[in-house]
Scaffold this motif. Structure first.
Motif, PDB file in Angstrom:
ATOM      1  N   LEU A   1     -42.481  51.046 -61.368  1.00  0.00           N
ATOM      2  CA  LEU A   1     -42.274  51.337 -62.786  1.00  0.00           C
ATOM      3  C   LEU A   1     -42.440  50.085 -63.644  1.00  0.00           C
ATOM      4  O   LEU A   1     -42.993  50.142 -64.744  1.00  0.00           O
ATOM      5  CB  LEU A   1     -40.883  51.951 -62.998  1.00  0.00           C
ATOM      6  CG  LEU A   1     -40.705  53.367 -62.444  1.00  0.00           C
ATOM      7  CD1 LEU A   1     -39.241  53.774 -62.496  1.00  0.00           C
ATOM      8  CD2 LEU A   1     -41.566  54.363 -63.206  1.00  0.00           C
ATOM      9  N   THR A   2     -41.975  48.955 -63.143  1.00  0.00           N
ATOM     10  CA  THR A   2     -42.115  47.689 -63.868  1.00  0.00           C
ATOM     11  C   THR A   2     -43.583  47.306 -64.002  1.00  0.00           C
ATOM     12  O   THR A   2     -44.054  46.928 -65.077  1.00  0.00           O
ATOM     13  CB  THR A   2     -41.316  46.575 -63.164  1.00  0.00           C
ATOM     14  OG1 THR A   2     -39.937  46.943 -63.157  1.00  0.00           O
ATOM     15  CG2 THR A   2     -41.495  45.243 -63.850  1.00  0.00           C
ATOM     16  N   ILE A   3     -44.321  47.416 -62.912  1.00  0.00           N
ATOM     17  CA  ILE A   3     -45.757  47.093 -62.941  1.00  0.00           C
ATOM     18  C   ILE A   3     -46.491  48.030 -63.900  1.00  0.00           C
ATOM     19  O   ILE A   3     -47.334  47.601 -64.686  1.00  0.00           O
ATOM     20  CB  ILE A   3     -46.355  47.154 -61.518  1.00  0.00           C
ATOM     21  CG1 ILE A   3     -45.747  46.053 -60.647  1.00  0.00           C
ATOM     22  CG2 ILE A   3     -47.872  47.053 -61.570  1.00  0.00           C
ATOM     23  CD1 ILE A   3     -45.968  46.241 -59.156  1.00  0.00           C
ATOM     24  N   ALA A   4     -46.150  49.314 -63.849  1.00  0.00           N
ATOM     25  CA  ALA A   4     -46.807  50.290 -64.726  1.00  0.00           C
ATOM     26  C   ALA A   4     -46.538  50.004 -66.200  1.00  0.00           C
ATOM     27  O   ALA A   4     -47.357  50.339 -67.058  1.00  0.00           O
ATOM     28  CB  ALA A   4     -46.349  51.700 -64.367  1.00  0.00           C
ATOM     29  N   SER A   5     -45.402  49.365 -66.503  1.00  0.00           N
ATOM     30  CA  SER A   5     -45.065  49.067 -67.897  1.00  0.00           C
ATOM     31  C   SER A   5     -45.725  47.790 -68.405  1.00  0.00           C
ATOM     32  O   SER A   5     -45.779  47.558 -69.610  1.00  0.00           O
ATOM     33  CB  SER A   5     -43.551  48.940 -68.056  1.00  0.00           C
ATOM     34  OG  SER A   5     -43.097  47.700 -67.544  1.00  0.00           O
ATOM     35  N   ALA A   6     -46.211  46.946 -67.516  1.00  0.00           N
ATOM     36  CA  ALA A   6     -46.760  45.647 -67.894  1.00  0.00           C
ATOM     37  C   ALA A   6     -48.079  45.796 -68.641  1.00  0.00           C
ATOM     38  O   ALA A   6     -48.878  46.680 -68.349  1.00  0.00           O
ATOM     39  CB  ALA A   6     -46.960  44.777 -66.660  1.00  0.00           C
ATOM     40  N   ARG A   7     -48.291  44.895 -69.588  1.00  0.00           N
ATOM     41  CA  ARG A   7     -49.533  44.902 -70.355  1.00  0.00           C
ATOM     42  C   ARG A   7     -50.335  43.619 -70.197  1.00  0.00           C
ATOM     43  O   ARG A   7     -51.553  43.646 -70.247  1.00  0.00           O
ATOM     44  CB  ARG A   7     -49.229  45.123 -71.845  1.00  0.00           C
ATOM     45  CG  ARG A   7     -48.625  46.470 -72.133  1.00  0.00           C
ATOM     46  CD  ARG A   7     -49.641  47.579 -71.874  1.00  0.00           C
ATOM     47  NE  ARG A   7     -48.993  48.869 -71.743  1.00  0.00           N
ATOM     48  CZ  ARG A   7     -48.944  49.582 -70.619  1.00  0.00           C
ATOM     49  NH1 ARG A   7     -49.508  49.154 -69.523  1.00  0.00           N
ATOM     50  NH2 ARG A   7     -48.344  50.747 -70.572  1.00  0.00           N
ATOM     51  N   ARG A   8     -49.669  42.467 -70.042  1.00  0.00           N
ATOM     52  CA  ARG A   8     -50.407  41.203 -70.019  1.00  0.00           C
ATOM     53  C   ARG A   8     -50.187  40.357 -68.773  1.00  0.00           C
ATOM     54  O   ARG A   8     -51.124  39.791 -68.259  1.00  0.00           O
ATOM     55  CB  ARG A   8     -50.039  40.353 -71.244  1.00  0.00           C
ATOM     56  CG  ARG A   8     -50.203  41.029 -72.554  1.00  0.00           C
ATOM     57  CD  ARG A   8     -51.344  40.687 -73.370  1.00  0.00           C
ATOM     58  NE  ARG A   8     -51.722  39.298 -73.442  1.00  0.00           N
ATOM     59  CZ  ARG A   8     -52.889  38.926 -73.879  1.00  0.00           C
ATOM     60  NH1 ARG A   8     -53.752  39.806 -74.284  1.00  0.00           N
ATOM     61  NH2 ARG A   8     -53.208  37.663 -73.936  1.00  0.00           N
ATOM     62  N   GLU A   9     -48.938  40.245 -68.315  1.00  0.00           N
ATOM     63  CA  GLU A   9     -48.694  39.299 -67.233  1.00  0.00           C
ATOM     64  C   GLU A   9     -47.590  39.786 -66.302  1.00  0.00           C
ATOM     65  O   GLU A   9     -46.573  40.305 -66.741  1.00  0.00           O
ATOM     66  CB  GLU A   9     -48.289  37.937 -67.804  1.00  0.00           C
ATOM     67  CG  GLU A   9     -48.037  36.901 -66.733  1.00  0.00           C
ATOM     68  CD  GLU A   9     -47.580  35.561 -67.291  1.00  0.00           C
ATOM     69  OE1 GLU A   9     -48.103  34.541 -66.810  1.00  0.00           O
ATOM     70  OE2 GLU A   9     -46.708  35.533 -68.186  1.00  0.00           O
ATOM     71  N   LEU A  10     -47.842  39.593 -65.020  1.00  0.00           N
ATOM     72  CA  LEU A  10     -46.819  39.791 -63.994  1.00  0.00           C
ATOM     73  C   LEU A  10     -46.609  38.454 -63.313  1.00  0.00           C
ATOM     74  O   LEU A  10     -47.571  37.791 -62.922  1.00  0.00           O
ATOM     75  CB  LEU A  10     -47.263  40.820 -62.955  1.00  0.00           C
ATOM     76  CG  LEU A  10     -47.329  42.266 -63.420  1.00  0.00           C
ATOM     77  CD1 LEU A  10     -48.025  43.128 -62.370  1.00  0.00           C
ATOM     78  CD2 LEU A  10     -45.946  42.804 -63.716  1.00  0.00           C
ATOM     79  N   VAL A  11     -45.355  38.061 -63.187  1.00  0.00           N
ATOM     80  CA  VAL A  11     -44.994  36.831 -62.506  1.00  0.00           C
ATOM     81  C   VAL A  11     -44.112  37.224 -61.340  1.00  0.00           C
ATOM     82  O   VAL A  11     -43.141  37.964 -61.517  1.00  0.00           O
ATOM     83  CB  VAL A  11     -44.253  35.861 -63.460  1.00  0.00           C
ATOM     84  CG1 VAL A  11     -43.802  34.627 -62.729  1.00  0.00           C
ATOM     85  CG2 VAL A  11     -45.152  35.500 -64.633  1.00  0.00           C
TER      86      VAL A  11
END
Length: 170
Positions: free
Chosen positions: A31-41
């Protein structure tokens, strides 16, 4: 704990949703990844196959990367020693090397905690990497995210490419 609602994460939700087992961590991460728009750390002591090689997680990561040419993933790990055979995250990183960066932390910079931060705000965190207990997910974790990201960026600057993950072109 009840699983997070499908509508999670919602802006302004500063509640820490407890996560106590692997399926809850995987669901919260998706769910967190699906909400991301620009960057995942991502801070991960190693490339945990239970999470980072999960088919659903990797599909979400690929969808995130393909949604925008500005999307990026940065992963800082302590070691890739336990990465054997095919690992979905490594395959994805090799297919999209301009969008995924992996570095190994220096020995003095290695951390036992594991976390995923989306767009400097949404956080999935667990204190002990090999234990899927006592963690949480928070949709609007601006203050802890700022602290984690500052520490991450300092360690990232000192990080080195992981030689075990180098792809040989023959």
């Amino acid at each position: 704990m009840a699983l997070l609602p499908e509508s999670w994460p919602q802006a302004g939700d500063m509640q820490r949703h407890p996560l106590d087992n692997l399926p809850e961590f995987v669901a919260a991460s998706r769910l967190t990844i699906a909400s991301a728009r620009r960057e995942l750390v991502i801070q991960a002591p190693d490339l945990d196959p239970a999470v980072l090689s999960d088919a659903g997680i990797c599909a979400a990561l690929q969808a995130f990367l393909l949604q925008s040419r500005h999307a990026r993933i940065r992963l800082l790990l302590n070691s890739a020693d336990n990465t054997h055979g095919s690992h979905r995250f490594i395959t994805l990183a090799r297919r999209l090397p301009s969008y995924v960066q992996l570095l190994r932390a220096q020995p003095e910079d290695q951390a036992p905690a594991c976390w995923l931060l989306a767009d400097q705000r949404t956080l999935v965190w667990r204190p002990q990497f090999r234990r899927y207990t006592a963690g949480y997910a928070c949709a609007d974790a601006a203050l802890p995210a700022r602290t984690l990201l500052r520490d991450f960026n300092e360690r990232w600057e000192r990080g080195q490419p992981e030689p075990q993950l180098r792809q040989l072109h023959l």
